[in-house]
Design an enzyme around this catalytic site. Structure first.
Site, mmCIF file in Angstrom:
data_model
loop_
_atom_site.group_PDB
_atom_site.id
_atom_site.type_symbol
_atom_site.label_atom_id
_atom_site.label_comp_id
_atom_site.label_asym_id
_atom_site.label_seq_id
_atom_site.Cartn_x
_atom_site.Cartn_y
_atom_site.Cartn_z
ATOM 1 N N ARG A 104 0.839 -1.304 -0.152
ATOM 2 C CA ARG A 104 0.100 0.033 0.088
ATOM 3 C C ARG A 104 0.801 1.197 0.061
ATOM 4 O O ARG A 104 1.809 1.329 0.852
ATOM 5 C CB ARG A 104 -0.839 -0.089 1.270
ATOM 6 C CG ARG A 104 -2.356 -0.439 1.188
ATOM 7 C CD ARG A 104 -3.051 -0.293 2.146
ATOM 8 N NE ARG A 104 -2.641 0.288 3.628
ATOM 9 C CZ ARG A 104 -3.256 0.605 4.485
ATOM 10 N NH1 ARG A 104 -4.547 0.634 4.341
ATOM 11 N NH2 ARG A 104 -2.942 1.006 5.615
ATOM 12 N N THR A 108 -1.444 7.551 -0.591
ATOM 13 C CA THR A 108 -2.836 7.407 -1.342
ATOM 14 C C THR A 108 -3.668 6.218 -0.834
ATOM 15 O O THR A 108 -4.589 6.051 -0.946
ATOM 16 C CB THR A 108 -2.578 7.022 -2.650
ATOM 17 O OG1 THR A 108 -1.662 5.851 -2.988
ATOM 18 C CG2 THR A 108 -1.728 7.988 -3.573
ATOM 19 N N ASP A 200 0.696 -3.198 12.237
ATOM 20 C CA ASP A 200 1.106 -3.564 10.762
ATOM 21 C C ASP A 200 1.443 -4.924 10.638
ATOM 22 O O ASP A 200 2.410 -5.399 11.485
ATOM 23 C CB ASP A 200 2.251 -2.675 10.343
ATOM 24 C CG ASP A 200 2.740 -2.991 9.020
ATOM 25 O OD1 ASP A 200 2.689 -1.951 8.230
ATOM 26 O OD2 ASP A 200 2.924 -4.070 8.628
ATOM 27 N N ASP A 203 4.947 -6.148 9.434
ATOM 28 C CA ASP A 203 6.036 -5.724 10.420
ATOM 29 C C ASP A 203 6.144 -6.896 11.748
ATOM 30 O O ASP A 203 6.992 -7.051 12.024
ATOM 31 C CB ASP A 203 5.904 -4.222 10.932
ATOM 32 C CG ASP A 203 6.390 -3.374 9.797
ATOM 33 O OD1 ASP A 203 6.941 -3.563 8.801
ATOM 34 O OD2 ASP A 203 5.935 -1.987 9.806
HETATM 35 C C1 PRP Z 1 -1.073 -4.879 4.449
HETATM 36 C C2 PRP Z 1 -1.911 -6.007 4.418
HETATM 37 C C3 PRP Z 1 -2.747 -6.002 3.409
HETATM 38 C C4 PRP Z 1 -3.078 -4.401 3.077
HETATM 39 C C5 PRP Z 1 -4.486 -4.122 3.539
HETATM 40 O O1 PRP Z 1 -0.005 -4.995 3.798
HETATM 41 O O2 PRP Z 1 -1.281 -7.333 4.711
HETATM 42 O O3 PRP Z 1 -2.140 -6.659 2.206
HETATM 43 O O4 PRP Z 1 -2.094 -3.728 3.941
HETATM 44 O O5 PRP Z 1 -4.909 -2.882 3.450
HETATM 45 P P1 PRP Z 1 -5.955 -2.235 2.261
HETATM 46 O O6 PRP Z 1 -7.057 -3.227 2.566
HETATM 47 O O7 PRP Z 1 -6.240 -1.125 2.699
HETATM 48 O O8 PRP Z 1 -5.064 -2.642 0.825
HETATM 49 P P2 PRP Z 1 1.049 -3.536 3.456
HETATM 50 O O9 PRP Z 1 0.595 -2.817 2.214
HETATM 51 O O10 PRP Z 1 1.511 -3.040 4.677
HETATM 52 O O11 PRP Z 1 2.147 -4.583 2.839
HETATM 53 P P3 PRP Z 1 3.334 -5.835 3.559
HETATM 54 O O12 PRP Z 1 2.409 -6.848 3.791
HETATM 55 O O13 PRP Z 1 4.390 -5.692 2.514
HETATM 56 O O14 PRP Z 1 3.854 -4.865 4.876
HETATM 57 N N1 URA Z 2 -2.339 -3.223 7.020
HETATM 58 C C1 URA Z 2 -1.931 -3.688 8.178
HETATM 59 O O1 URA Z 2 -0.772 -4.502 8.280
HETATM 60 N N2 URA Z 2 -2.588 -3.211 9.477
HETATM 61 C C2 URA Z 2 -3.754 -2.533 9.179
HETATM 62 O O2 URA Z 2 -4.270 -2.270 10.307
HETATM 63 C C3 URA Z 2 -3.972 -2.054 7.811
HETATM 64 C C4 URA Z 2 -3.551 -2.444 6.784
#
Ligand code: PRP
Ligand code: URA
Length: 209
Positions: A104, A108, A200, A203
Site C-alpha cells: 500500500r 494514497t 502492521d 512488520d
Molecule cells: C497490508 C496487508 C494488506 C493490506 C491491507 O499490507 O497485509 O495486504 O495492507 O490494506 P488495504 O485493505 O487498505 O489494501 P502492506 O501494504 O502493509 O504490505 P506488506 O504486507 O508488504 O507490509
Molecule cells: N495493513 C496492516 O498491516 N494493518 C492495518 O491495520 C491495515 C493495513
C-alpha cells in the site's frame, strides 16, 4: 452480494486476542497466525464436496467418504499473507500456491503491484486468497481482479481482521467473492490502519520496524 462469514470458534477468538496484543513477540505472533490460519481453513473448506467410497477396515467393509478431488490454490498477498500459508497447507497439503506481491502506498493507500506468479492451471482451481488484514479493501480487490484476469472463477477471501470499509469495497467490486474473517473491527484511522486491529501485520510477522 458477497457473504461475510465471521468465524467465532472459541480457539480462533482466543488466539486472535493474543495476536492483537502489542506485547506478543514476532516469534509468538508467527506461530499464532499459523495456528489461526489452520483453524480457519477448517471452516473455509466446509463446502468441499465428498464422494462415497468403500474402505476395508480390519473388521468389515465400511461405507465412507473422501474429498471428491477438488483442485485448490492458495494465494497469499505478500508479505503478510505468507504467515497464513503453512497453517492452511497443513489441512490442504495438495493445494498449489500462487503469490501476489502488493504494498500500500503510504500516502494514497492504493495498492502497488510488484509480483504475480500463479499455478499454470489456475483456471481449473478454486482459489483461497489470504491476507491477514482487509483494511480499505484496495489490495484484496486488486488481487481478486488479477486472479480473475487469469481465468479463475471460484474465489474466497480469508483474512484475520476486516474493517467495514474493506468489506464494502470487496462486496462492491466482487460481489461473487465470499469473505471469511475472524473479526470485523470498528473502523479505519486516518492512516488507513484498522482500529483496534493488530497494527502492521507484515512488520509484526517479520520483525521489521
Ligand atoms: C497490508 C496487508 C494488506 C493490506 C491491507 O499490507 O497485509 O495486504 O495492507 O490494506 P488495504 O485493505 O487498505 O489494501 P502492506 O501494504 O502493509 O504490505 P506488506 O504486507 O508488504 O507490509
Ligand atoms: N495493513 C496492516 O498491516 N494493518 C492495518 O491495520 C491495515 C493495513
Amino acid at each position: 452480494m458477497a457473504n461475510i462469514c465471521v468465524l467465532d470458534h472459541p480457539l480462533i477468538q482466543h488466539k486472535l486476542s493474543l495476536i492483537r496484543d502489542e506485547n506478543t513477540s514476532s516469534k509468538e505472533f508467527r506461530s499464532l497466525v499459523e495456528e489461526v490460519a489452520m483453524l480457519m481453513a477448517y471452516e473455509v473448506t466446509r463446502d468441499f464436496p465428498l464422494e462415497g467410497v468403500e474402505v476395508q477396515t480390519p473388521v468389515a467393509l465400511a461405507k465412507a467418504k473422501k474429498l471428491a478431488g477438488k483442485k485448490v490454490a492458495l494465494v497469499p498477498i505478500l508479505r503478510a499473507g505468507l504467515g497464513m500459508v503453512d497453517g492452511m497447507l497443513k489441512l490442504i497439503p495438495a493445494a498449489k500456491v500462487g503469490h501476489i506481491g502488493l504494498y500500500r502506498d503510504d500516502e494514497t493507500l492504493k495498492p502497488v503491484k510488484y509480483y504475480c506468479k500463479m499455478p499454470a492451471d489456475i483456471k481449473e482451481r478454486d482459489i483461497i486468497l489470504i491476507d491477514p488484514m482487509l483494511a480499505t479493501g484496495g489490495s484484496a480487490s486488486a488481487a481478486i481482479g488479477f486472479i480473475k484476469e487469469r481465468g479463475a472463477k471460484n474465489i474466497k477471501l480469508m483474512c484475520l481482521i476486516a474493517a467495514p470499509e474493506g468489506i464494502r469495497a470487496v462486496q462492491r467490486a466482487h460481489s461473487d467473492v465470499d469473505i471469511f474473517a475472524a473479526a470485523v473491527d470498528e473502523k479505519l484511522n486516518e492512516q488507513g490502519y484498522i482500529v483496534p486491529g493488530l497494527g502492521d501485520a507484515g512488520d509484526r510477522l517479520f520483525g521489521t520496524k
